[in-house]
Motif scaffolding. Structure first.
Motif, mmCIF file in Angstrom:
data_model
loop_
_atom_site.group_PDB
_atom_site.id
_atom_site.type_symbol
_atom_site.label_atom_id
_atom_site.label_comp_id
_atom_site.label_asym_id
_atom_site.label_seq_id
_atom_site.Cartn_x
_atom_site.Cartn_y
_atom_site.Cartn_z
ATOM 1 N N THR A 84 0.826 -1.214 0.000
ATOM 2 C CA THR A 84 0.000 0.000 0.000
ATOM 3 C C THR A 84 0.863 1.268 0.000
ATOM 4 N N LEU A 85 2.183 1.103 0.173
ATOM 5 C CA LEU A 85 3.123 2.232 0.243
ATOM 6 C C LEU A 85 2.768 3.221 1.362
ATOM 7 N N SER A 86 2.100 2.726 2.388
ATOM 8 C CA SER A 86 1.801 3.578 3.541
ATOM 9 C C SER A 86 3.105 3.955 4.239
ATOM 10 N N PRO A 87 3.367 5.263 4.435
ATOM 11 C CA PRO A 87 4.618 5.663 5.104
ATOM 12 C C PRO A 87 4.742 5.043 6.498
ATOM 13 N N GLY A 88 3.629 4.973 7.226
ATOM 14 C CA GLY A 88 3.665 4.382 8.564
ATOM 15 C C GLY A 88 4.086 2.923 8.522
ATOM 16 N N VAL A 89 3.573 2.179 7.543
ATOM 17 C CA VAL A 89 3.923 0.759 7.424
ATOM 18 C C VAL A 89 5.401 0.603 7.077
ATOM 19 N N ILE A 90 5.898 1.478 6.200
ATOM 20 C CA ILE A 90 7.315 1.392 5.816
ATOM 21 C C ILE A 90 8.200 1.632 7.040
ATOM 22 N N VAL A 91 7.843 2.645 7.849
ATOM 23 C CA VAL A 91 8.602 2.909 9.079
ATOM 24 C C VAL A 91 8.538 1.702 10.001
ATOM 25 N N PHE A 92 7.342 1.111 10.119
ATOM 26 C CA PHE A 92 7.163 -0.054 10.995
ATOM 27 C C PHE A 92 8.050 -1.213 10.552
ATOM 28 N N VAL A 93 8.047 -1.511 9.247
ATOM 29 C CA VAL A 93 8.804 -2.670 8.744
ATOM 30 C C VAL A 93 10.308 -2.433 8.867
ATOM 31 N N VAL A 94 10.759 -1.191 8.606
ATOM 32 C CA VAL A 94 12.192 -0.890 8.769
ATOM 33 C C VAL A 94 12.583 -1.081 10.240
ATOM 34 N N ALA A 95 11.747 -0.558 11.154
ATOM 35 C CA ALA A 95 12.040 -0.709 12.584
ATOM 36 C C ALA A 95 12.029 -2.183 12.978
ATOM 37 N N MET A 96 11.095 -2.940 12.421
ATOM 38 C CA MET A 96 11.003 -4.381 12.706
ATOM 39 C C MET A 96 12.281 -5.089 12.255
ATOM 40 N N ALA A 97 12.761 -4.721 11.061
ATOM 41 C CA ALA A 97 13.993 -5.327 10.543
ATOM 42 C C ALA A 97 15.175 -4.968 11.447
ATOM 43 N N VAL A 98 15.199 -3.715 11.908
ATOM 44 C CA VAL A 98 16.276 -3.295 12.813
ATOM 45 C C VAL A 98 16.209 -4.104 14.110
ATOM 46 N N GLY A 99 14.997 -4.297 14.627
ATOM 47 C CA GLY A 99 14.824 -5.094 15.848
ATOM 48 C C GLY A 99 15.301 -6.525 15.665
ATOM 49 N N MET A 100 14.973 -7.103 14.516
ATOM 50 C CA MET A 100 15.410 -8.482 14.231
ATOM 51 C C MET A 100 16.926 -8.561 14.117
ATOM 52 N N ALA A 101 17.502 -7.607 13.367
ATOM 53 C CA ALA A 101 18.959 -7.605 13.173
ATOM 54 C C ALA A 101 19.664 -7.373 14.506
ATOM 55 N N ALA A 102 19.095 -6.480 15.333
ATOM 56 C CA ALA A 102 19.699 -6.196 16.639
ATOM 57 C C ALA A 102 19.717 -7.459 17.488
ATOM 58 N N HIS A 103 18.623 -8.206 17.466
ATOM 59 C CA HIS A 103 18.600 -9.451 18.228
ATOM 60 C C HIS A 103 19.674 -10.418 17.756
ATOM 61 N N ASP A 104 19.798 -10.544 16.429
ATOM 62 C CA ASP A 104 20.737 -11.531 15.897
ATOM 63 C C ASP A 104 22.196 -11.085 16.046
ATOM 64 N N LEU A 105 22.411 -9.758 16.160
ATOM 65 C CA LEU A 105 23.767 -9.285 16.462
ATOM 66 C C LEU A 105 24.133 -9.654 17.892
ATOM 67 N N TRP A 106 23.110 -9.541 18.756
ATOM 68 C CA TRP A 106 23.300 -9.818 20.185
ATOM 69 C C TRP A 106 23.431 -11.325 20.422
ATOM 70 N N GLN A 107 22.600 -12.102 19.737
ATOM 71 C CA GLN A 107 22.582 -13.560 19.891
ATOM 72 C C GLN A 107 22.649 -14.199 18.502
ATOM 73 N N PRO A 108 23.828 -14.226 17.908
ATOM 74 C CA PRO A 108 23.885 -14.699 16.514
ATOM 75 C C PRO A 108 23.556 -16.173 16.357
ATOM 76 N N GLY A 109 23.674 -16.953 17.413
ATOM 77 C CA GLY A 109 23.375 -18.379 17.291
ATOM 78 C C GLY A 109 24.312 -19.068 16.334
ATOM 79 N N ALA A 110 25.483 -18.445 16.109
ATOM 80 C CA ALA A 110 26.366 -18.933 15.057
ATOM 81 C C ALA A 110 27.185 -20.133 15.493
ATOM 82 N N ASP A 111 27.487 -20.202 16.766
ATOM 83 C CA ASP A 111 28.414 -21.239 17.213
ATOM 84 C C ASP A 111 27.722 -22.527 17.615
ATOM 85 N N ARG A 112 26.396 -22.495 17.540
ATOM 86 C CA ARG A 112 25.684 -23.712 17.906
ATOM 87 C C ARG A 112 25.829 -24.754 16.800
#
Lengths: 141, 154
Positions: B114-142
């Motif tokens: 829908t190109l809603s500006p609010g949705v775009i901000v939400f999804v970018v923030a969501m991606a940042v939240g996901m990336a932040a979690h995986d930077l903190w807990q990469p789960g790489a060494d398991r």
């Protein structure tokens, strides 16, 4: 029961279920949108192709609806972009920490009768209901 | 082929969200607003969406459970079983964000159309939240088995 639309809800819900079953049948994966999306941002991920394809399909659906003459209206969003960003951060971080969202836990997990997913779904539903109670009824309400 | 199958599944999922109106935050918040039950303002649509989704997924999963996937060497059924602190804390944080706006990851991504500006901000923030979690807990060494066991509730 304002705005209750059970028939389109049943059809739409069945399609979501069909998608989950087909994704498992084809690729052996759980149709959890947070899991599919989140994997894109992990540097260790080596299977981005199917994830991107699923997301492309997800975005293509409303576009197809628009082509068929039923465009999806812009969803109503809070006025404050800061509130939106905070909510997005919480959804992104929370779904990664809790390993799933409404689809991964709420549909795929409960369908497997996973106690983890049942617990997670109860927690995020109740948390969201409390937030809505506070924002709609709590403040000055 | 796996990518085309995945694209098709994404499309069916998105169609389900569009047809059920779960792409509209008002429908989701209308369900979450349980204090509106006494006044008759509650919208139980999401209950029907979940029930139908669970019925189809439950039957379908049971039927295909013994099968090998068509385009992959094996199915990645989650095997984690512990109801632990990260699960509950993550679910609580997710629920707070969901209640604030009425968007969870699937509808948020579909609503990008829908190109809603609010949705775009939400999804970018969501991606940042996901990336932040995986930077903190990469789960790489398991080891791979453990990664499989914990990575794919959804």
């Amino acid at each position: 029961m304002a705005n209750f639309t059970p028939i389109s809800a049943a059809i739409g819900g069945a399609l979501i279920g069909l998608s989950a079953v087909l994704l498992m049948l084809f690729t052996g994966r759980i149709a959890g949108i947070a899991g599919i999306t989140g994997g894109l941002f992990n540097p260790k991920t080596d299977d981005r192709m199917w994830r991107l394809a699923f997301i492309a399909g997800l975005i293509a659906a409303p576009l197809a609806a628009a082509l068929l003459g039923h465009p999806v209206a812009m969803p109503e969003m809070p006025g404050s972009m800061i509130a939106i960003a905070v909510a997005g951060l919480l959804v992104g971080f929370g779904t990664r920490l809790g390993n799933g969202c409404t689809s991964g836990h709420g549909i795929c997990g409960i369908a497997r009768l996973s106690p983890r997913s049942i617990a997670a779904t109860l927690v995020f539903m109740v948390a969201a209901m409390i937030v809505v109670a506070l924002t709609r009824h709590g403040i000055g309400g | 082929m796996p990518a085309i199958a995945s694209l098709l599944c994404g499309f069916i999922f998105g169609a389900g969200l569009v047809i059920s109106h779960m792409v509209q935050t008002t429908k989701v918040l209308g369900f979450l607003d349980v204090l509106a039950i006494p006044s008759g303002g509650w919208d139980p649509t999401l209950v029907v969406v979940m029930a139908a989704g669970l019925l189809v997924t439950g039957i379908g999963y049971a039927l295909i459970r013994p099968r090998q996937p068509i385009f992959a060497p094996r199915s990645q059924w989650p095997t984690a079983s512990a109801i632990d602190r990260p699960l509950l804390a993550g679910a609580a944080l997710f629920g707070i964000g969901w209640g604030l706006v009425g968007l969870c990851p699937g509808p948020a991504i579909a609503d990008l159309a829908t190109l809603s500006p609010g949705v775009i901000v939400f999804v970018v923030a969501m991606a940042v939240g996901m990336a932040a979690h995986d930077l903190w807990q990469p789960g790489a060494d398991r080891p791979v088995e453990q990664k499989l066991a914990t990575a794919t509730d959804g």
